[in-house]
Design an enzyme around this catalytic site. Structure first.
Site, PDB file in Angstrom:
ATOM      1  N   GLU A 194       0.841  -1.199   0.000  1.00  0.00           N
ATOM      2  CA  GLU A 194       0.000   0.000   0.000  1.00  0.00           C
ATOM      3  C   GLU A 194       0.880   1.255   0.000  1.00  0.00           C
ATOM      4  O   GLU A 194       0.607   2.224  -0.720  1.00  0.00           O
ATOM      5  CB  GLU A 194      -0.886  -0.034   1.255  1.00  0.00           C
ATOM      6  CG  GLU A 194      -1.906   1.069   1.347  1.00  0.00           C
ATOM      7  CD  GLU A 194      -2.482   1.150   2.755  1.00  0.00           C
ATOM      8  OE1 GLU A 194      -2.495   0.142   3.491  1.00  0.00           O
ATOM      9  OE2 GLU A 194      -2.904   2.263   3.133  1.00  0.00           O
ATOM     10  N   ASP A 221       0.623   3.671  -3.148  1.00  0.00           N
ATOM     11  CA  ASP A 221       0.206   5.048  -2.880  1.00  0.00           C
ATOM     12  C   ASP A 221       1.143   6.030  -3.590  1.00  0.00           C
ATOM     13  O   ASP A 221       0.701   7.005  -4.209  1.00  0.00           O
ATOM     14  CB  ASP A 221       0.229   5.267  -1.365  1.00  0.00           C
ATOM     15  CG  ASP A 221       0.067   6.715  -0.964  1.00  0.00           C
ATOM     16  OD1 ASP A 221      -1.072   7.176  -0.947  1.00  0.00           O
ATOM     17  OD2 ASP A 221       1.084   7.372  -0.677  1.00  0.00           O
ATOM     18  N   GLU A 236      -4.669   0.584  -3.450  1.00  0.00           N
ATOM     19  CA  GLU A 236      -3.293   1.069  -3.492  1.00  0.00           C
ATOM     20  C   GLU A 236      -2.305  -0.089  -3.468  1.00  0.00           C
ATOM     21  O   GLU A 236      -1.295  -0.081  -4.184  1.00  0.00           O
ATOM     22  CB  GLU A 236      -3.032   2.013  -2.315  1.00  0.00           C
ATOM     23  CG  GLU A 236      -3.731   3.348  -2.476  1.00  0.00           C
ATOM     24  CD  GLU A 236      -3.445   4.317  -1.340  1.00  0.00           C
ATOM     25  OE1 GLU A 236      -3.571   5.528  -1.556  1.00  0.00           O
ATOM     26  OE2 GLU A 236      -3.113   3.853  -0.235  1.00  0.00           O
TER      27      GLU A 236
END
Lengths: 210, 210
Positions: free
Chosen positions: B29, B33, B103
Site C-alpha cells: 500500500e 500510494d 493502493e
C-alpha cells in the site's frame, strides 16, 4: 532546454503567461515531488524488505524533507542557478528555494526522459552518492518524545490513555488518546499499543503545530 | 500470484513472517500510494497545462482521497476479495480497507510489470473509465469556507488579517494570519492575498482538527 531553465525560475521573477498562470517552477515542482516520492518509495521498499510501512513512511519523509532537499540543492550548486527576486526574498528565506528547484528539476527530467531514466538518474547519481539513508534512519523523529518535551517546556500535563481495546481472532486493536492538560489532542488506532501511542502523538503534534 | 494475493490481505488476518513484520498488504500500500500519486500528478499536469500547482495539488488529493479510492475499490468488487478479521473490523470500518487494497494492488502491479505498464493500466483502465476528474474538479474543498462555517457553528470569531506586505520587483508577497477568537491558528505567505488566506485557513483547519 527551456524546460530545464523553467525548473530554476522562482515565482518571484516569473511572468504571467496566461490569466492566473506564471512561468515559474511550481508546476514542475508538483510533478517532480510526486516522481521523487515514488522513486524513494521503491528504493526503501527494496532496501528494507523486513520493515513495516510506518518505518518506510517515516524514513521517506526524512529523505524528501525540505531540510534534506535544500542541503542537496546547495551541494549541487543550485544557488548559482536559481533566478529569484532578491527584493522579495531575503537570505533567510532562500533556503527552501533550493529544495523546490531540485524537485522541479526532477519534474523536468521526467517530462524529457521518462520514468525509468529519472529513476536511474536519481538512484545512481543522487541517492547513492549524496544521500546517506542509513544516517537518516538513525535520526530521530519521534513524535512521542517531541510531544513530551514540548509539554515539559510549556509546563503542561501530557497523558496517553488506552480508551478502547477490541479483541480479534489473532490481533488486538488498541485506541489510544493523547491529552494535553486534559484536552484530547490526538487519537490513534493500531494493532499494537506502542504504534497507537505514536500515531496519537503525531496527530497531537500536528494539532499543536509542534 | 502471491504478490497479488498479498495485496488483498488486511493486517487483521496477517501472520508474523519475521520479528515485527507481518505478511499484510501495508507495505504494498505504501508503494502503490506513491506510484499512484506520481501517475495522477502527470495526468493532471498534462490535462491542465494552464492551472497552477495549488489547483493540481487540490485536485490530486480529491482523486486519491480515501473516499474516492474506497468507492473505486467497491466498484471493482474488492469487497469480495479482501481477507480480514470480521471480529476486529465491524462493517462501519471496512470502507477504508477497499482503498487500501486498491493502493496495494497498484504496488503489486508496479513490482510485477514496472512503471510504464502501471501508468498505462491506471490511465486506460481505471482513470478514464472510473474516475470523473471534471466532476471532482467542481467538488469544493474550500478551507476558508470550511473554517468560517466551523466558527459559526461553535460561536467563535474568525478574522483574516494581512500582517505583512513585501514589495518585490514584479510581485507583492502577502502574509495573512487566520485568528479564531483572537488566537492565531494559522498563517500563509503567498504572492496573492487570496492564496495567502487559503493557506492560512488550511493551516488553521489542521490546527483545529477540522
Amino acid at each position: 532546454m527551456s524546460l530545464y531553465r523553467l525548473a530554476f525560475r522562482h515565482k518571484s521573477v516569473a511572468q504571467n503567461i496566461k490569466k492566473g498562470v506564471k512561468n515559474s517552477n511550481e508546476r514542475l515542482e508538483f510533478l517532480g515531488d510526486a516522481v521523487l516520492g515514488s522513486v524513494v518509495a521503491e528504493v526503501l521498499f527494496k532496501l528494507y524488505p523486513y520493515e513495516d510501512e510506518g518505518f518506510l513512511t517515516e524514513l521517506r519523509s526524512k529523505i524528501v524533507s525540505r531540510n534534506n532537499l535544500n542541503a542537496l540543492g546547495r551541494k549541487l550548486g543550485f544557488d548559482k542557478l536559481i533566478e529569484f527576486d532578491t527584493k522579495v526574498l531575503n537570505t533567510g528565506r532562500q533556503g527552501s528555494l533550493l529544495g523546490d528547484a531540485f524537485e522541479a528539476l526532477i519534474g523536468a527530467v521526467y517530462l524529457d526522459k521518462g520514468y525509468d531514466f529519472t529513476r536511474n538518474f536519481l538512484v545512481n547519481h543522487i541517492i547513492k552518492s549524496h544521500i546517506d539513508i542509513h544516517t537518516l534512519e538513525q535520526t530521530e523523529t519521534n513524535f512521542k518524545s517531541k510531544l513530551i518535551e514540548w509539554c515539559q517546556r510549556h509546563g503542561k500535563d501530557i497523558s496517553f490513555d488506552v480508551i478502547e481495546n477490541q479483541e480479534g481472532e489473532s490481533n488486538k486493536l488498541f485506541t489510544v488518546q493523547a491529552s494535553v492538560d486534559g484536552e484530547i489532542m490526538g487519537a490513534g488506532k493500531e494493532f499494537s499499543k506502542k504504534n497507537a501511542e505514536k500515531l496519537a502523538a503525531e496527530k497531537a503534534c500536528t494539532s499543536l503545530g509542534i
